[in-house]
Write a protein that holds these residues in place. Structure first.
Motif, PDB file in Angstrom:
ATOM      1  N   ASP A  11      57.013  54.313 -10.483  1.00 18.45           N
ATOM      2  CA  ASP A  11      55.981  55.291 -10.813  1.00 18.45           C
ATOM      3  C   ASP A  11      55.003  54.819 -11.870  1.00 18.45           C
ATOM      4  OD1 ASP A  11      57.046  57.071  -8.997  1.00 18.45           O
ATOM      5  OD2 ASP A  11      58.410  57.949 -10.467  1.00 18.45           O
ATOM      6  N   SER A  12      55.345  53.812 -12.627  1.00 14.59           N
ATOM      7  CA  SER A  12      54.483  53.407 -13.741  1.00 14.59           C
ATOM      8  C   SER A  12      54.021  51.961 -13.646  1.00 14.59           C
ATOM      9  CB  SER A  12      55.221  53.622 -15.066  1.00 14.59           C
ATOM     10  OG  SER A  12      56.441  52.908 -15.062  1.00 14.59           O
ATOM     11  N   GLY A  13      54.030  51.412 -12.441  1.00 16.44           N
ATOM     12  CA  GLY A  13      53.604  50.029 -12.321  1.00 16.44           C
ATOM     13  C   GLY A  13      53.309  49.643 -10.887  1.00 16.44           C
ATOM     14  N   SER A  14      53.147  48.354 -10.684  1.00 21.33           N
ATOM     15  CA  SER A  14      52.827  47.838  -9.360  1.00 21.33           C
ATOM     16  C   SER A  14      54.096  47.652  -8.545  1.00 21.33           C
ATOM     17  CB  SER A  14      52.108  46.497  -9.511  1.00 21.33           C
ATOM     18  OG  SER A  14      52.931  45.570 -10.187  1.00 21.33           O
ATOM     19  N   PRO A  15      53.982  47.672  -7.203  1.00 24.92           N
ATOM     20  CA  PRO A  15      55.163  47.430  -6.374  1.00 24.92           C
ATOM     21  C   PRO A  15      55.668  46.006  -6.573  1.00 24.92           C
ATOM     22  CG  PRO A  15      53.191  47.504  -5.027  1.00 24.92           C
ATOM     23  CD  PRO A  15      52.788  47.911  -6.408  1.00 24.92           C
ATOM     24  N   ALA A 155      70.946  34.997  -1.704  1.00 26.31           N
ATOM     25  CA  ALA A 155      71.387  34.807  -3.092  1.00 26.31           C
ATOM     26  C   ALA A 155      70.198  34.523  -3.997  1.00 26.31           C
ATOM     27  CB  ALA A 155      72.379  33.643  -3.171  1.00 26.31           C
ATOM     28  N   GLU A 156      70.290  34.996  -5.239  1.00 28.15           N
ATOM     29  CA  GLU A 156      69.320  34.665  -6.281  1.00 28.15           C
ATOM     30  C   GLU A 156      67.877  34.907  -5.828  1.00 28.15           C
ATOM     31  OE1 GLU A 156      70.253  34.001  -9.297  1.00 28.15           O
ATOM     32  OE2 GLU A 156      72.390  33.806  -8.855  1.00 28.15           O
ATOM     33  N   ARG A 157      67.581  36.119  -5.395  1.00 23.69           N
ATOM     34  CA  ARG A 157      66.232  36.463  -4.957  1.00 23.69           C
ATOM     35  C   ARG A 157      65.466  37.093  -6.128  1.00 23.69           C
ATOM     36  NH1 ARG A 157      63.791  36.974   0.091  1.00 23.69           N
ATOM     37  NH2 ARG A 157      65.222  35.289   0.560  1.00 23.69           N
ATOM     38  N   SER A 158      64.290  36.590  -6.391  1.00 27.00           N
ATOM     39  CA  SER A 158      63.485  37.058  -7.523  1.00 27.00           C
ATOM     40  C   SER A 158      62.405  38.034  -7.067  1.00 27.00           C
ATOM     41  CB  SER A 158      62.811  35.874  -8.227  1.00 27.00           C
ATOM     42  OG  SER A 158      63.766  34.975  -8.724  1.00 27.00           O
ATOM     43  N   ALA A 159      62.039  38.942  -7.968  1.00 19.89           N
ATOM     44  CA  ALA A 159      60.921  39.860  -7.728  1.00 19.89           C
ATOM     45  C   ALA A 159      60.112  39.959  -9.007  1.00 19.89           C
ATOM     46  CB  ALA A 159      61.427  41.240  -7.314  1.00 19.89           C
TER      47      ALA A 159
END
Length: 200
Positions: A11-15, A155-159
């Motif tokens: 709600d307070s940022g980008s996807p 495994a080890e997926r970044s966002a």
């Protein structure tokens, strides 16, 4: 292990943008230079803002403990497999000539051996630790629920995403195809501190 469903947006940022190409080294480098805020660097800030700023400015290094080293090794072995584990860690150590057994990682002999072989302590696993890690992996994958959680995903997926104007990043232990995040934790003891105050 614990799970959490990853929402598509906040709600307070980008996807969040999933970044499969960010390797572990680059991920931590971006956090330690202040380019992105991560949970580990946020923990550093909560514990000591001066230490956080020293790390970001290159005047200090994040703490590395034996517990953290073994935790990282267990994640690598359990979640990414034997090949990734052997590429990331060196298995070895000095042998005590009197007993014929390997010195522990807490010994000065181990520190000397690491230095003499030009290794980094954080990537060395003693043979005894290696055997323990193999048993941990076997026990984890033998557990029906854990095997089901890890049967599908990455495994080890970044966002990365913006949160209140702050660029942030997260590195999930395991991301399932149904957007469920799986978190692997290693602990020394599952025994509760006290049973005296539990309701009857």
């Amino acid at each position: 292990m614990s799970t959490l469903n990853c929402h598509k947006k906040n709600d307070s940022g980008s996807p969040p943008v999933w970044t499969a190409g960010v390797n572990e080294h680059l991920y931590h480098q971006c956090a330690r230079t202040g380019q992105y805020l991560s949970s580990s660097m946020l923990r550093e800030f909560r514990e000591c803002p001066a230490q956080y700023h020293a790390i970001v400015n290159g005047a200090a290094q994040p703490r590395e403990t034996d517990v953290m080293r073994l935790g990282k090794a267990s994640h690598k072995l359990i979640l990414e497999g034997m090949n990734a584990y052997r590429q990331a860690f060196t298995i070895g150590g000095p042998v005590n000539e009197c007993t014929g057994k390997y010195y522990t990682a807490a010994s000065k002999a181990f520190d000397r051996w690491v230095a003499e072989n030009g290794l980094e302590r954080r990537v060395v696993i003693t043979p005894d630790e290696h055997e323990k890690l193999l048993k941990m992996r076997e026990a984890a994958l033998r557990h029906r629920e854990i095997a089901l959680l890890l049967a599908d995903g990455w495994a080890e997926r970044s966002a990365r995403a913006g949160l209140d104007g702050m660029p942030c990043q997260i590195r999930l232990d395991w991301l399932r195809a149904d957007n469920t995040a799986v978190d692997l934790k290693t602990v020394a003891d599952l025994t509760p501190v006290s049973y005296t105050h539990l309701p009857l």
